[in-house]
Enzyme design. Structure first.
Site, PDB file in Angstrom:
ATOM      1  CG  ASP A 213      -1.891   1.111   0.909  1.00 18.59           C
ATOM      2  OD1 ASP A 213      -2.146   1.499  -0.034  1.00 18.59           O
ATOM      3  OD2 ASP A 213      -2.566   1.428   2.118  1.00 18.59           O
TER       4      ASP A 213
ATOM      5  CD  GLN B 141     -10.188   7.404  -2.391  1.00 16.02           C
ATOM      6  OE1 GLN B 141     -11.110   7.474  -1.739  1.00 16.02           O
ATOM      7  NE2 GLN B 141      -9.203   6.403  -1.940  1.00 16.02           N
TER       8      GLN B 141
ATOM      9  CG  ASP C 138      -6.230  -4.798   2.129  1.00 17.45           C
ATOM     10  OD1 ASP C 138      -6.825  -4.345   1.237  1.00 17.45           O
ATOM     11  OD2 ASP C 138      -5.607  -4.667   2.923  1.00 17.45           O
TER      12      ASP C 138
ATOM     13  CB  CYS D   1     -11.719 -25.321  10.935  1.00 22.03           C
ATOM     14  SG  CYS D   1     -10.119 -24.430  10.398  1.00 22.03           S
TER      15      CYS D   1
ATOM     16  CB  CYS E  11      -6.516 -24.577  10.684  1.00 20.66           C
ATOM     17  SG  CYS E  11      -7.077 -23.850  12.174  1.00 20.66           S
TER      18      CYS E  11
ATOM     19  CB  CYS F 121      -9.604 -26.373  14.100  1.00 18.13           C
ATOM     20  SG  CYS F 121     -10.109 -24.725  14.137  1.00 18.13           S
TER      21      CYS F 121
ATOM     22  CG  HIS G 120      -9.318 -20.580  13.179  1.00 21.58           C
ATOM     23  ND1 HIS G 120      -9.902 -21.640  12.966  1.00 21.58           N
ATOM     24  CD2 HIS G 120     -10.422 -19.842  13.296  1.00 21.58           C
ATOM     25  CE1 HIS G 120     -11.252 -21.844  12.411  1.00 21.58           C
ATOM     26  NE2 HIS G 120     -11.581 -20.540  12.680  1.00 21.58           N
TER      27      HIS G 120
END
Length: 372
Positions: A94, A191, A268, A306, A308, A311, A337
């Site tokens: 950015d 914008q 993002d 999940c 992951c 989890c 997670h």
RNA sequence: GUGGGUGUAGUCAAGCGGUUAAGACACAGGGUUGUGGCUCCUGCACUCGUGGGUUCGAAUCCCAUCACCCACC
């Protein structure tokens, strides 16, 4: 030949959702995509190999922060941002425009650029389109963002109009100042606040500059949901179909679905990583605030659906304990997670578009997730 | 047994005659959207060990009592 190109793979027949691919010097990105944020050249609490392993295709970093610390000269001397932080996939930086807007108490906006004080040591600095390009060229990120002004919400029409027109002039300067076009591509930013005609004006002005991609900025700055959806509705349409569309700063599941439905390709947001550090998880059945007493003796996983690392290996009771004890592992496991959850959700979204059942998947997801 | 000290929320405590008893931690909820964040917001003692008394008024003064701590026998 530009560094970054876009190919449209498939369009959903019942919505504006689309499946595509963004090609960069550091690999291709299947879209729609969620990009984890690593402001200071690190996705907080994560190692790059973990971020990679959970399927992140591209991450964000920030011009303002790296310019102030450690300094773009140091990153350049290290061999560029990819090497410096040990991330070999794509990076988007950015421009710093948002930072001078959000954290500048002593900032001053002029046609030349923005003067502001460092939040680290109070020293005075100037960020301009040219400076932002210089810094981002030194960092070497694949996608670099235009130095824009993100108008606050609410803002009156006159202010927004002046601001957007300056952002357009700044974009022209960015394009002119951007040197490394072989390896880095500049995206423009629309914008226009919450005003339809100004959004249109901004879109027409930036699209005329024929850039490899376009972002929608100035949303998710505190406006009500329905207004955001309404603005997004027409804004996405103003952008060309043959270029990637990036909605900046959006990251809750509902916003992602609504964005995809309106034809957005890239998102993002700090939300998943930030709320993870503050003890909140996104799960297939809604948000879970892990510190709540209800989880004190809950030995089931955060999200049973999940797969992951968190989890598969830990209980809510343990995660609650870690959070309440202020353990570093709490941030690590919850961040892991949340990122896994969103990345996986986007993967499912991509698949649903391929199978032309995006809206069905959305409905399914919403029903299970409950209230956002 | 004698002398001294202390008793205020789960914890550490401020207050030492005068509006609805600081603060911190803990606890309980909530927030967070192009990251100034292991952060921010909100709530949490009708009551000051107990019982009497003095006073217009007591967590604050007096008496008794209980508990704990220290010292000396």
């Amino acid at each position: 030949m530009t560094a970054v190109t876009y190919e449209l793979i498939k369009k959903d027949s019942k919505s504006r959702a689309r499946r595509g691919r963004v090609n960069t010097p550091h690999g291709s990105i299947e879209t729609p995509v969620f990009m984890p944020v690593g402001t200071a050249a690190t996705v907080k609490a994560m190692r790059p190999d973990e971020v990679k392993e959970m399927g992140a295709q591209i991450i964000l970093s920030n011009t303002y922060h790296l310019y102030l610390r450690p300094g773009h000269d140091i990153v350049k001397a290290a061999g560029g941002l990819h090497k410096f932080m040990n991330w070999d996939r794509a990076i988007l930086t950015d421009s710093g425009g948002f930072q001078v807007f959000s954290l500048g108490d002593l900032r001053k906006i002029t046609e030349e650029g923005v003067t502001f004080r460092s939040h680290i040591d109070g020293s005075k600095h100037m960020l301009s389109p040219e400076k932002s390009m210089e810094v981002q060229n030194a960092l070497g990120s694949d996608i670099i963002m235009a130095f824009d002004e993100c108008a606050p919400y609410p803002a009156d029409r006159n202010y927004v109009k002046n601001s957007l027109e300056r952002t357009t002039r700044w974009l022209a300067r960015c394009k002119e100042a951007h040197k490394n076009t072989e390896m880095q591509s500049l995206f423009g930013i629309m914008q226009g606040g919450m005003y339809k005609d100004l959004r249109y004006q901004s879109a027409m002005e930036i699209v005329e500059m024929d850039l490899p991609g376009y972002a929608i900025g100035g949303l998710s700055v505190g406006e009500p949901k329905d207004i955001m959806y309404e603005v997004l509705d027409y804004s996405a349409d103003y952008l060309p179909e043959d270029k990637p569309r990036y909605l900046m700063g959006v990251g809750s599941p509902d916003y992602l679905f609504e964005g995809v439905e309106r034809g957005i390709d890239m998102f993002d947001c700090v939300l998943p990583t930030r709320i993870a550090r503050n003890g909140t998880a996104m799960t297939s059945h809604g948000r879970v605030i892990i510190k709540n007493a209800a989880h004190e003796r809950d030995f089931s996983p955060l999200d049973p659906e999940c797969d992951c690392y968190t989890c598969k290996n830990y209980s809510r009771a343990y995660l609650r304990h870690l959070f309440k004890s202020n353990e570093i592992l709490s941030s690590m496991l919850l961040t892991n997670h949340n990122l896994h959850f969103l990345i996986n959700m986007m993967k499912n979204i991509r698949q649903s578009i391929e199978e032309d059942r995006f809206l069905e998947y959305k409905r399914e997801f919403y029903n299970k997730y409950g209230k956002f």
